[in-house]
Write an enzyme that holds these catalytic residues in place. Structure first.
Site, mmCIF file in Angstrom:
data_model
loop_
_atom_site.group_PDB
_atom_site.id
_atom_site.type_symbol
_atom_site.label_atom_id
_atom_site.label_comp_id
_atom_site.label_asym_id
_atom_site.label_seq_id
_atom_site.Cartn_x
_atom_site.Cartn_y
_atom_site.Cartn_z
ATOM 1 N N GLU A 167 11.145 -29.930 64.267
ATOM 2 C CA GLU A 167 10.408 -28.671 64.400
ATOM 3 C C GLU A 167 11.210 -27.462 63.907
ATOM 4 O O GLU A 167 11.509 -26.541 64.683
ATOM 5 C CB GLU A 167 10.007 -28.434 65.863
ATOM 6 C CG GLU A 167 9.182 -29.550 66.464
ATOM 7 C CD GLU A 167 8.615 -29.204 67.845
ATOM 8 O OE1 GLU A 167 9.075 -28.220 68.446
ATOM 9 O OE2 GLU A 167 7.710 -29.916 68.299
ATOM 10 N N GLU A 366 5.969 -36.940 68.329
ATOM 11 C CA GLU A 366 5.873 -36.414 69.698
ATOM 12 C C GLU A 366 4.423 -36.110 70.003
ATOM 13 O O GLU A 366 3.693 -35.611 69.138
ATOM 14 C CB GLU A 366 6.641 -35.088 69.896
ATOM 15 C CG GLU A 366 8.127 -35.204 69.940
ATOM 16 C CD GLU A 366 8.818 -33.857 70.200
ATOM 17 O OE1 GLU A 366 8.253 -32.979 70.881
ATOM 18 O OE2 GLU A 366 9.948 -33.710 69.691
HETATM 19 C C1 BGP Z 1 8.690 -29.882 71.437
HETATM 20 C C2 BGP Z 1 10.176 -30.106 71.309
HETATM 21 C C3 BGP Z 1 10.809 -30.814 72.429
HETATM 22 C C4 BGP Z 1 10.155 -30.648 73.767
HETATM 23 C C5 BGP Z 1 8.646 -30.576 73.708
HETATM 24 C C6 BGP Z 1 7.983 -30.120 74.987
HETATM 25 O O1 BGP Z 1 8.358 -28.676 70.848
HETATM 26 O O2 BGP Z 1 10.495 -30.829 70.141
HETATM 27 O O3 BGP Z 1 12.179 -30.513 72.412
HETATM 28 O O4 BGP Z 1 10.807 -29.789 74.565
HETATM 29 O O5 BGP Z 1 8.212 -29.732 72.686
HETATM 30 O O6 BGP Z 1 7.864 -28.729 75.011
HETATM 31 P P1 BGP Z 1 8.507 -27.804 76.100
HETATM 32 O O7 BGP Z 1 9.867 -28.359 76.363
HETATM 33 O O8 BGP Z 1 8.581 -26.449 75.502
HETATM 34 O O9 BGP Z 1 7.609 -27.876 77.286
#
Ligand code: BGP
Length: 465
Positions: A167, A366
């Protein structure tokens, strides 16, 4: 009854990252990254003031974690190497304790039949490099390429799936536009330079990889399909297209096509914010595109035409000068994270990649649902009954299956995440894992109901309902 069967050798597993799982322990030799530094200065910016120091104890418990991965159906798993663990100051000596840790972790995964996917950069700039400007500084690109080559040399004999960034738009948004990553700037010109330097670093790492290794290398992008409020309203459609250029095509096009989209170039020129670059840089980006695309999908973007141009501050240009966010009535929400849940988005992304990006091999790298207060779902046996997560996964997989039926070249599905982990400034507020982590008991692990579901899903290579 409908049965959803996925292609042979489909990747089933989860994703995580070094900074969110490993922790930091006496004598491990890890250097500071921006998260260690920022937490030391402003702990109140982090939920319950929980910082990156212990996270999920994976540095100590990785063998147990790999055992648990086999119990939850993994045939593949992604994590990241922490740059500041391997090379504490980003540019100097390699930390032999880190080499031993990553070697053993990778060997353990392979010994358990789990294919390692390794990412090189997950929001974790070494602090020594950030002090000199981080991604704004061209020297960071060189330091990153050196770091990438060291990783390929050390681990490339066993790791055959590599990713240059996770990302890359997020450090831009967080660090240079919206104040949720260090260095907390609001500066579009800097943001655009960071976008460019990250892409250049990615292409140079891809070049180095292809010159010396025989596996595949890609990038992981969080794609947020941009839907106009009203598809029949040309102004809404145009606004959604611009949001798509800023947040999706800014990385998707150089990664796959080796060039920037014309509409984005026109905006950046108009702003007089073309980033510093050489003609050779553009050739590097053109000649070194990815083998494999990782797609993170959580939420769509709903867009409408800008309603009040008076909101625009000429002294502080922002992407939102070109569109407004549209708060669609009756959308389905994950109230804990504040993100819309729109399952069909996964299908729309895959069809876009099929039709507009040469149907390049891709996988869902993801997708997941963070929920606060999961303790309230613990049953008498101590298991979290997270049926909502099982439903969330199935609801997305139905659309993923449909896209594959229609020709999308999608090779797998990784859930975010394996063990509950540290979510940056949200720390441990929302839990995403197939496996619960009890922070009061030094990270004690307990498989959730979804973990058992995932094992059956992977074993059957699909599900029926
Ligand atoms: C994505 C990232 C992760 C993870 C996930 C969940 O954007 O790659 O690192 O954290 O989101 O989001 P958040 O942690 O902001 O709730």
């Amino acid at each position: 009854m409908t049965t959803y069967t996925f292609p042979k050798d489909f990747f089933w597993g989860t994703a995580s990252s070094g900074p969110q799982t490993e922790g930091r322990f006496d004598g491990d030799g890890k250097g500071d990254n921006i998260w260690d530094y920022w937490f030391s200065k402003e702990p109140e910016r982090f939920f319950n003031q929980v910082g990156p120091d212990k996270t999920s104890y994976n540095y100590l418990r990785y063998k147990e974690d790999v055992e648990l991965m086999t119990k939850t159906g993994h045939n593949s798993f992604r994590t990241s190497i922490q740059w500041s663990r391997l090379i504490p100051d980003g540019v100097g000596e390699v930390n032999e304790k880190a080499v031993a840790f990553y070697n053993d972790y990778i060997d353990e995964l392979i010994a358990h039949g789990i294919t390692p996917f390794i990412n090189l950069y997950h929001f974790d700039m070494p602090m020594a490099l950030q002090e000199k400007g981080g991604w704004l500084n061209r020297e960071t690109v060189d330091a990153y390429v050196r770091y990438a080559k060291i990783c390929f040399d050390l681990f490339g004999d066993r790791v055959k799936y590599w990713f240059t960034h996770n990302e890359p738009i997020v450090p831009v948004e967080g660090g240079y536009l919206y104040d949720f990553h260090y260095p907390n700037e609001k500066n579009l010109k800097h943001a655009i330079q960071v976008v460019f330097n990250e892409a250049l670093a990615s292409s140079l790492a891809i070049k180095a990889y292809h010159e010396s290794q025989d596996g595949q290398i890609g990038i992981i992008l969080n794609l947020t399909p941009s839907y106009p409020r009203d598809e029949k309203n040309a102004e809404d459609v145009k606004a959604a297209r611009i949001a798509d250029a800023f947040f999706n095509r800014s990385f998707l096009d150089p990664a796959i096509k080796g060039e920037y989209p014309e509409d984005l170039i026109a905006i950046v020129k108009d702003l007089d914010m073309i980033p510093q670059h050489t003609p050779e840089d553009l050739k590097t980006i053109k000649d070194n595109t990815i083998d494999l695309l990782g797609i993170n999908y959580y939420q769509p973007r709903r867009i409408k035409a800008k309603e009040n141009p008076a909101d625009i501050d000429p002294n502080c240009p922002m992407p939102e000068d070109y569109f407004d966010y549209y708060d669609m009535p009756n959308k389905k929400m994950n109230p804990y994270r504040g993100w819309e849940i729109y399952e069909k988005g996964i299908y729309d992304i895959l069809i876009n990649v099929r039709d507009n990006y040469g149907n390049i091999p891709c996988y869902i790298s993801e997708n997941g649902m963070g929920v606060e207060g999961e303790e309230r779902y613990i049953n008498a046996n101590g298991q979290i009954k997270d049926d909502y997560r099982i439903d969330f996964i199935k609801d997305h997989l139905r659309y993923l299956h449909q896209a594959i039926q229609e020709g999308a070249n999608c090779l797998g599905y990784h859930l975010w995440t394996c063990m509950d982990n540290w979510s940056w400034t949200n720390a441990y507020k929302n839990r995403y894992g197939l496996i619960a982590v009890d922070l009061d008991k030094e990270g004690k692990r307990t498989i959730k109901k979804s973990g058992y579901f995932f094992k059956t899903l992977a074993e059957q290579n699909g599900f029926s309902d």
